[in-house]
Design a protein around this motif. Structure first.
Motif, PDB file in Angstrom:
ATOM      1  N   ALA A  34       0.812  -1.114  -0.177  1.00  0.00           N
ATOM      2  CA  ALA A  34      -0.126   0.131   0.034  1.00  0.00           C
ATOM      3  C   ALA A  34       0.932   1.258  -0.068  1.00  0.00           C
ATOM      4  CB  ALA A  34      -0.852  -0.080   1.239  1.00  0.00           C
TER       5      ALA A  34
ATOM      6  N   LYS B 245      -8.727   3.230   1.963  1.00  0.00           N
ATOM      7  CA  LYS B 245      -7.397   2.455   2.099  1.00  0.00           C
ATOM      8  C   LYS B 245      -6.856   1.827   0.747  1.00  0.00           C
ATOM      9  CE  LYS B 245      -8.762   0.368   6.529  1.00  0.00           C
ATOM     10  NZ  LYS B 245      -9.171  -0.803   7.367  1.00  0.00           N
TER      11      LYS B 245
ATOM     12  N   SER C 111      -6.677  -0.364  -2.534  1.00  0.00           N
ATOM     13  CA  SER C 111      -7.437  -1.120  -2.962  1.00  0.00           C
ATOM     14  C   SER C 111      -6.857  -2.569  -3.254  1.00  0.00           C
ATOM     15  CB  SER C 111      -8.067  -0.682  -4.318  1.00  0.00           C
ATOM     16  OG  SER C 111      -7.259  -0.424  -5.109  1.00  0.00           O
ATOM     17  N   HIS C 112      -7.543  -3.725  -3.180  1.00  0.00           N
ATOM     18  CA  HIS C 112      -6.731  -5.024  -3.474  1.00  0.00           C
ATOM     19  C   HIS C 112      -6.867  -5.500  -4.931  1.00  0.00           C
ATOM     20  CE1 HIS C 112      -5.569  -8.981  -2.334  1.00  0.00           C
ATOM     21  NE2 HIS C 112      -6.422  -9.435  -3.069  1.00  0.00           N
TER      22      HIS C 112
ATOM     23  N   TYR D 151     -12.241  -2.026  -4.094  1.00  0.00           N
ATOM     24  CA  TYR D 151     -12.189  -2.094  -2.725  1.00  0.00           C
ATOM     25  C   TYR D 151     -11.117  -2.595  -1.948  1.00  0.00           C
ATOM     26  CZ  TYR D 151     -17.190  -1.696  -3.949  1.00  0.00           C
ATOM     27  OH  TYR D 151     -18.302  -1.188  -4.423  1.00  0.00           O
ATOM     28  N   CYS D 152     -10.764  -2.421  -0.799  1.00  0.00           N
ATOM     29  CA  CYS D 152      -9.914  -3.043   0.150  1.00  0.00           C
ATOM     30  C   CYS D 152     -10.289  -4.387   0.390  1.00  0.00           C
ATOM     31  CB  CYS D 152      -9.543  -2.139   1.463  1.00  0.00           C
ATOM     32  SG  CYS D 152     -10.869  -2.111   2.807  1.00  0.00           S
TER      33      CYS D 152
ATOM     34  N   CYS E 277      -9.637   2.230  -2.123  1.00  0.00           N
ATOM     35  CA  CYS E 277     -11.027   1.725  -1.693  1.00  0.00           C
ATOM     36  C   CYS E 277     -12.110   2.749  -1.947  1.00  0.00           C
ATOM     37  CB  CYS E 277     -10.869   0.974  -0.416  1.00  0.00           C
ATOM     38  SG  CYS E 277     -12.667   0.248   0.044  1.00  0.00           S
TER      39      CYS E 277
END
Length: 154
Positions: A83, A121, A123-124, A129-130, A104
Motif C-alpha cells: 500500500a 485504504k 484497493s486490493h 475495494y480494500c 478503496c
C-alpha cells in the motif's frame, strides 16, 4: 472484391511483417480494415497484442520484469497488496476530490451528509475495494441468499 490467391498471399505476408489491418487494407485496396481482420481470423493467422497500452498494463510489465522467475502463484484473495500512503481526512477516509484509482471506494455514511467519505485504504488487486470491503461486496450467492432469508423470517 474477392479474395484471390494472390491477395491472400499478400495478406499473409503483410500480416507476418507486422503491418496493421488498416495499413494492409490500404495496400490491398478495395477492402476495409474489418474485412482484413475477418480474413486474417478465418485464415487463423497469429493474433497480435493490442498496440494500445493501458497504464495498468505497463505497471504490470514493470512488476513482472522485476519479480523473480521462480515465484509461486498465490490466490488473489489472500495476497497482500503493497500500500502507498493514503492521504487521510481528519475524520478518516478520502473525499471524492482526493480519491484515486488505487484507493478503496467503499462509501462511508450518507452522501448528503457533510462528513460523507470513502474508505480510502489501498484497493486490493483489480478490485475497487480494500480486502475488508471486498469480502463484504463479493460474497458467494448462497451465503447472501441464506442471510436474506434469515432476515425475512425474523
Amino acid at each position: 472484391m474477392s479474395w484471390t490467391e494472390e491477395r491472400v498471399a499478400q495478406l499473409r505476408q503483410l500480416w507476418g511483417n507486422g503491418k496493421s489491418a488498416s495499413e494492409i487494407a490500404e495496400i490491398l485496396g478495395g477492402v476495409s480494415r474489418n474485412a482484413v481482420i475477418g480474413k486474417a481470423h478465418r485464415l487463423e493467422l497469429s493474433g497480435r497484442p493490442s498496440p494500445i497500452k493501458r497504464k495498468e498494463d505497463e505497471e504490470e510489465e514493470e512488476v513482472a520484469a522485476a519479480a523473480p522467475a521462480a515465484v509461486e502463484a498465490q490466490p488473489a484473495a489472500v495476497e497482500k497488496v503493497a500500500a502507498k500512503p493514503v492521504p487521510e481526512r481528519k475524520s478518516g477516509g478520502a473525499t471524492i476530490l482526493n480519491l484515486t484509482e488505487r484507493m478503496c471506494k467503499w462509501p462511508i455514511g450518507d452522501p448528503r451528509d457533510k462528513d460523507f467519505h470513502f474508505c480510502g485504504k489501498a484497493s486490493h488487486g483489480n478490485f475497487p475495494y480494500c480486502i475488508e470491503h471486498a469480502q463484504i461486496a463479493y460474497q458467494p450467492p448462497g451465503k447472501r441468499r441464506d442471510e436474506d432469508r434469515a432476515i425475512l423470517r425474523a
